[in-house]
Design a protein around this motif. Structure first.
Motif, mmCIF file in Angstrom:
data_model
loop_
_atom_site.group_PDB
_atom_site.id
_atom_site.type_symbol
_atom_site.label_atom_id
_atom_site.label_comp_id
_atom_site.label_asym_id
_atom_site.label_seq_id
_atom_site.Cartn_x
_atom_site.Cartn_y
_atom_site.Cartn_z
ATOM 1 N N PHE A 161 -25.705 -46.975 12.363
ATOM 2 C CA PHE A 161 -25.551 -47.574 11.166
ATOM 3 C C PHE A 161 -26.675 -46.808 10.108
ATOM 4 C CE2 PHE A 161 -27.856 -50.625 8.237
ATOM 5 C CZ PHE A 161 -26.707 -50.981 7.557
ATOM 6 N N GLN A 162 -25.903 -46.920 8.803
ATOM 7 C CA GLN A 162 -26.797 -46.173 7.736
ATOM 8 C C GLN A 162 -27.223 -47.005 6.462
ATOM 9 O OE1 GLN A 162 -24.850 -42.437 6.481
ATOM 10 N NE2 GLN A 162 -26.824 -41.530 6.707
ATOM 11 N N TYR A 163 -26.202 -47.876 6.189
ATOM 12 C CA TYR A 163 -26.279 -48.450 4.999
ATOM 13 C C TYR A 163 -25.471 -49.410 4.594
ATOM 14 C CZ TYR A 163 -26.136 -48.838 -0.224
ATOM 15 O OH TYR A 163 -26.114 -49.482 -1.700
ATOM 16 N N ARG A 164 -25.666 -50.495 3.965
ATOM 17 C CA ARG A 164 -24.424 -51.399 3.607
ATOM 18 C C ARG A 164 -24.396 -51.628 2.035
ATOM 19 N NH1 ARG A 164 -24.968 -55.102 7.246
ATOM 20 N NH2 ARG A 164 -22.952 -54.698 8.309
ATOM 21 N N HIS A 165 -23.375 -51.319 1.336
ATOM 22 C CA HIS A 165 -23.206 -51.181 0.101
ATOM 23 C C HIS A 165 -22.811 -52.672 -0.405
ATOM 24 C CE1 HIS A 165 -22.244 -49.777 -4.152
ATOM 25 N NE2 HIS A 165 -20.972 -50.191 -3.997
ATOM 26 N N THR A 166 -23.359 -53.292 -1.588
ATOM 27 C CA THR A 166 -22.764 -54.288 -2.022
ATOM 28 C C THR A 166 -22.061 -54.115 -3.475
ATOM 29 O OG1 THR A 166 -24.615 -55.363 -1.370
ATOM 30 C CG2 THR A 166 -23.624 -56.722 -3.166
ATOM 31 N N HIS A 167 -20.792 -54.552 -3.598
ATOM 32 C CA HIS A 167 -19.948 -54.222 -4.661
ATOM 33 C C HIS A 167 -20.221 -55.189 -5.653
ATOM 34 C CE1 HIS A 167 -17.060 -51.611 -2.650
ATOM 35 N NE2 HIS A 167 -17.029 -52.368 -1.651
ATOM 36 N N ALA A 168 -20.204 -54.566 -6.878
ATOM 37 C CA ALA A 168 -19.924 -55.341 -8.391
ATOM 38 C C ALA A 168 -19.000 -54.593 -9.273
ATOM 39 C CB ALA A 168 -21.521 -55.393 -8.867
ATOM 40 N N PRO A 169 -18.696 -55.600 -10.252
ATOM 41 C CA PRO A 169 -17.465 -54.760 -10.879
ATOM 42 C C PRO A 169 -18.198 -53.497 -11.888
ATOM 43 C CG PRO A 169 -17.301 -57.181 -10.986
ATOM 44 C CD PRO A 169 -18.554 -56.852 -10.380
ATOM 45 N N GLY A 170 -17.417 -52.528 -11.879
ATOM 46 C CA GLY A 170 -17.800 -51.360 -12.461
ATOM 47 C C GLY A 170 -18.812 -50.518 -11.764
ATOM 48 N N LEU A 171 -19.136 -50.890 -10.657
ATOM 49 C CA LEU A 171 -20.457 -49.975 -9.919
ATOM 50 C C LEU A 171 -19.405 -49.265 -8.692
ATOM 51 C CD1 LEU A 171 -23.121 -49.872 -9.066
ATOM 52 C CD2 LEU A 171 -22.851 -51.231 -7.372
ATOM 53 N N ALA A 172 -19.903 -47.920 -8.977
ATOM 54 C CA ALA A 172 -19.111 -46.938 -7.875
ATOM 55 C C ALA A 172 -20.081 -46.608 -6.953
ATOM 56 C CB ALA A 172 -18.457 -45.863 -8.816
ATOM 57 N N PHE A 192 -23.790 -42.199 -2.689
ATOM 58 C CA PHE A 192 -24.575 -42.179 -4.019
ATOM 59 C C PHE A 192 -23.689 -43.312 -4.918
ATOM 60 C CE2 PHE A 192 -24.489 -37.826 -2.751
ATOM 61 C CZ PHE A 192 -26.001 -37.400 -2.991
ATOM 62 N N THR A 193 -24.502 -44.253 -5.399
ATOM 63 C CA THR A 193 -24.200 -45.362 -6.442
ATOM 64 C C THR A 193 -24.364 -44.925 -7.899
ATOM 65 O OG1 THR A 193 -26.127 -46.747 -5.749
ATOM 66 C CG2 THR A 193 -24.375 -46.909 -4.172
ATOM 67 N N PHE A 194 -23.354 -45.516 -8.648
ATOM 68 C CA PHE A 194 -23.633 -45.604 -9.968
ATOM 69 C C PHE A 194 -22.784 -46.260 -10.819
ATOM 70 C CE2 PHE A 194 -20.825 -42.373 -8.171
ATOM 71 C CZ PHE A 194 -19.863 -42.268 -9.188
ATOM 72 N N GLU A 195 -23.263 -46.696 -12.134
ATOM 73 C CA GLU A 195 -22.337 -47.558 -12.974
ATOM 74 C C GLU A 195 -21.414 -46.465 -13.692
ATOM 75 O OE1 GLU A 195 -22.190 -50.471 -13.500
ATOM 76 O OE2 GLU A 195 -24.065 -51.419 -12.463
ATOM 77 N N MET A 196 -20.006 -46.837 -13.494
ATOM 78 C CA MET A 196 -19.112 -45.894 -13.941
ATOM 79 C C MET A 196 -18.054 -46.280 -15.058
ATOM 80 S SD MET A 196 -16.405 -43.755 -11.694
ATOM 81 C CE MET A 196 -14.997 -42.298 -12.695
ATOM 82 N N LEU A 197 -17.388 -47.635 -14.593
ATOM 83 C CA LEU A 197 -16.757 -48.158 -15.591
ATOM 84 C C LEU A 197 -17.251 -49.555 -16.084
ATOM 85 C CD1 LEU A 197 -13.380 -47.919 -13.117
ATOM 86 C CD2 LEU A 197 -13.991 -46.525 -14.986
ATOM 87 N N ALA A 198 -16.465 -49.613 -17.616
ATOM 88 C CA ALA A 198 -16.781 -50.689 -18.096
ATOM 89 C C ALA A 198 -16.007 -51.975 -17.632
ATOM 90 C CB ALA A 198 -16.393 -50.498 -19.679
ATOM 91 N N HIS A 199 -16.573 -53.012 -17.769
ATOM 92 C CA HIS A 199 -16.111 -54.344 -17.368
ATOM 93 C C HIS A 199 -14.697 -54.607 -17.907
ATOM 94 C CE1 HIS A 199 -20.029 -56.144 -15.588
ATOM 95 N NE2 HIS A 199 -19.863 -54.986 -15.088
ATOM 96 N N ASP A 200 -14.722 -54.243 -19.305
ATOM 97 C CA ASP A 200 -13.272 -54.788 -19.857
ATOM 98 C C ASP A 200 -12.074 -53.570 -19.438
ATOM 99 O OD1 ASP A 200 -14.325 -56.291 -21.621
ATOM 100 O OD2 ASP A 200 -14.446 -55.268 -23.525
ATOM 101 N N PHE A 201 -12.641 -52.292 -19.115
ATOM 102 C CA PHE A 201 -11.369 -51.409 -18.408
ATOM 103 C C PHE A 201 -11.186 -51.991 -17.028
ATOM 104 C CE2 PHE A 201 -10.457 -47.830 -15.724
ATOM 105 C CZ PHE A 201 -9.438 -47.276 -16.527
ATOM 106 N N CYS A 202 -12.103 -52.475 -16.125
ATOM 107 C CA CYS A 202 -11.798 -52.909 -14.930
ATOM 108 C C CYS A 202 -10.843 -54.023 -15.131
ATOM 109 C CB CYS A 202 -13.046 -53.550 -14.253
ATOM 110 S SG CYS A 202 -14.252 -52.129 -14.022
ATOM 111 N N ASP A 203 -11.139 -54.992 -16.136
ATOM 112 C CA ASP A 203 -10.221 -56.178 -15.932
ATOM 113 C C ASP A 203 -8.731 -55.544 -16.723
ATOM 114 O OD1 ASP A 203 -12.444 -57.744 -15.862
ATOM 115 O OD2 ASP A 203 -12.728 -58.302 -17.736
ATOM 116 N N MET A 204 -8.753 -54.634 -17.400
ATOM 117 C CA MET A 204 -7.421 -54.030 -17.985
ATOM 118 C C MET A 204 -6.742 -53.500 -16.854
ATOM 119 S SD MET A 204 -6.735 -51.484 -21.197
ATOM 120 C CE MET A 204 -7.744 -50.289 -20.573
ATOM 121 N N LEU A 205 -7.126 -52.680 -15.876
ATOM 122 C CA LEU A 205 -6.487 -51.923 -14.993
ATOM 123 C C LEU A 205 -6.006 -53.037 -13.687
ATOM 124 C CD1 LEU A 205 -5.554 -49.283 -13.742
ATOM 125 C CD2 LEU A 205 -7.878 -49.108 -12.774
#
Length: 598
Positions: A505-516, A374-387
């Motif tokens: 093989f099932q799936y290849r996930h592409t990462h992006a900031p804030g995406l979980a 399961f994929t979903f938007e979780m974190l704000a970009h500003d929080f990603c930068d802060m952490l």
């Protein structure tokens, strides 16, 4: 006592403790949660299975463990208070009485329960069970006793002794028979005491009842009254098991059942007396004492172990406190006000603020990219930068760095830099409801975690071999930075109901900031090699102490990698698959697992 009556009595005991509010009780839940004993793996008799749980926090104001509220879950067996509650510490702690190995981390060692049994009067204080052989049955186990015939009963005490006996004399069991009489067993022998349904198995082996009785009498002839003074010329006793004197519940002189010998010492046995029992308050009092010092001060080795491990824990606490005084973002460490809504992606925040975190509201914001992924938007970009900035600041501080796991050589464990309690709050408020909605079996009770930041770049870790995670539900959120490549490849599920290969093989996930991405821990996956730039991810390995009690968990935990037919090459693991070289050569610099030793 019926299940309903026991639950009500338990709730009353908890409420009394909360009202008393001892100084070490930092937090306590007002609710008792019911558990399902039928799904739990075998733990002896049904009486020992766990029926309820309750959460609290315990804190001490002095000593090496001072100043930290340790999250506790207390589970109560169906035969509580005859059987002790089982305690698990959910917070990270290095302690002599606490198990550190996965999947038992946080559970208390047997030495704790032995000390608890002494306080409850179930074990004699002068000689703990550690110096005696292990017994076949525990307090509360349902058994059958050979008293001239087999009669059912329940074990009420271990290593029982009577007041008039000579010093050092004890017997394995005191047992309350189904007719209310108390007896004791001089030997832990299946010819004297057996599991409640052992009769059928004895018959299956062709052991006639008369032979069992005869053999039992011969054994007792050798043992006599347990004083070591019986000789072959002594007459064999006619009894099989012996009536208890101290604390007896109604065996009066002259009323012994056929085959049960009365004690020669007269005493008032007409006063019914309940056998000793356990209590929640005594259990938590003992846990608090264990935070202050070793429970067995007479055991030099135990004392040395407690001192050494408490020192390690204290040093870790000092590191965390020192860093918090020089951290970049104080709000990350303020678990009393955080987590803040502005840390979250708007859609994720609305699912909780407007949708109240309901299963329907949470399922509406996720995309099932592949079965169980399961994929979903979780974190704000500003929080990603802060952490991310905070983690980099810690790395540059020169303070000790705890790496995430045995496979990642870079990154840092967030729990080790003082962020454990904030990660606790994030798990409880956001991750647990979502995990429960997506994975009702494994995710419903996630209650502790291993949280860390991983990093990949060309000159360091470039990727990660195929593996499964040491957790029940994994949350993986990209923090940044700019990069190419470095996807996350998913293959099959270990122990799947359809028996499909985990090396497909099932799936290849592409990462992006804030995406979980959220998936089960036993879903095989690996990090693709990074091409350019740097990738950083927040990973939370969520663990459910309730699910880990189940037969389902243990059956999957013990499974080796599964493969039906030839594997997809991308799903092979040079770390875990012994047949890797049958399909392709090992990567440069990697050796077969069999050559690594261990």
């Amino acid at each position: 006592m019926s299940t309903g009556d026991l639950c009500a009595a338990l709730q009353k005991e908890i409420e009394a403790l909360r009202q008393e509010s001892p100084e070490w009780l930092a937090y306590s839940n007002s609710n008792v949660e019911a558990l399902d004993p039928d799904v739990q793996r075998d733990r002896g008799s049904r009486a020992s299975k766990l029926g309820w749980q309750w959460e609290c926090s315990v804190c001490t104001s002095e000593g090496p463990y001072a100043g930290v509220p340790y999250r506790i879950v207390v589970r109560f067996p169906l035969q509580y208070p005859r059987l002790p509650p089982k305690v698990q510490i959910l917070s990270l702690i290095i302690h002599a009485d606490v198990e550190l190995r996965d999947p038992y981390e946080g559970q208390l060692e047997e030495s704790f329960y032995e000390a608890l049994a002494v306080r409850a009067g179930i074990l004699p204080a002068d000689e703990l069970a550690t110096s005696r052989p292990a017994l076949r049955f525990a307090v509360g186990d349902e058994v059958e006793c050979n008293v001239g015939e087999w009669i059912s009963g329940q074990v009420v005490r271990l290593w029982y002794k009577e007041n008039h006996w000579e010093p050092g004399r004890v017997v394995p069991y005191q047992i309350r028979l189904s007719d209310g009489k108390l007896i004791f067993a001089p030997l832990d022998s299946p010819l004297l005491v057996r599991a409640l349904h052992q009769k059928e198995r004895d018959n299956d082996r062709g052991l006639p009842r008369a032979a069992a009785l005869s053999d039992a009498g011969a054994l007792l002839a050798e043992a006599a009254d347990g004083d070591g003074q019986c000789t072959p010329s002594d007459p064999a006793p006619a009894d099989v098991l012996t009536a208890s004197v101290d604390g007896d519940a109604g065996v009066a002189p002259g009323e012994a059942a056929n085959g049960v010998k009365e004690s020669a010492v007269a005493s008032d046995r007409n006063k019914p007396a309940e056998p000793p029992s356990f209590s929640l308050r005594a259990t938590l009092d003992l846990l608090h004492d264990a935070l202050l010092g070793p429970l067995d001060t007479e055991d030099e080795e135990a004392v040395a172990t407690w001192v050494a491990l408490s020192k390690r824990h204290s040093e870790q606490l000092q590191v965390e406190r020192q860093y918090q005084s020089r951290c970049l973002h104080e709000e990350l460490f303020d678990h009393k006000t955080g987590p803040l809504e502005r840390w979250l992606a708007p859609s994720f925040a609305r699912a909780f603020s407007e949708g109240c975190g309901s299963p329907d509201a949470l399922r509406a914001i996720v995309n099932e990219a592949a079965p169980g992924i399961f994929t979903f938007e979780m974190l704000a970009h500003d929080f990603c930068d802060m952490l991310l900035a905070e983690c980099e600041h810690y790395e540059a501080s020169g303070m000790p760095v705890v790496r995430p796991n045995s496979m990642n050589n870079y990154g840092v464990v967030l729990n080790s830099i003082g962020l454990e309690q904030m990660m606790d709050r994030i798990q409880q408020q956001f991750v647990r409801p979502l995990a429960a909605a997506l994975f009702p079996l494994e995710g419903r009770y996630v209650d502790h975690h291993h949280s860390f930041m991983v990093q990949y770049k060309a000159s360091e870790d470039v990727g990660l071999d195929m593996h499964t995670d040491a957790c029940d539900v994994t949350l993986n959120v990209c923090l940044g930075k700019a990069f190419t490549g470095a996807g996350l490849t998913f293959c099959g599920l270990r122990g799947s109901a359809t028996n499909e290969s985990e090396r497909r093989f099932q799936y290849r996930h592409t990462h992006a900031p804030g995406l979980a991405v959220m998936h089960l821990g036993h879903h095989r996956h690996g990090a693709d090699d990074i091409a350019t730039g740097e990738r950083y991810n927040l990973v939370m390995w969520n663990k459910s102490s309730v699910y880990r009690l189940s037969r389902d968990f243990m059956s999957k935990y013990a499974l080796p990698p599964q493969s039906n037919g030839p594997p997809d090459l991308v799903c092979l693991s040079y770390t875990h698959d012994d047949d890797y070289e049958d399909f392709k050569p090992y990567p440069e610099g990697k050796r077969p697992r069999r050559e690594l030793g261990g």
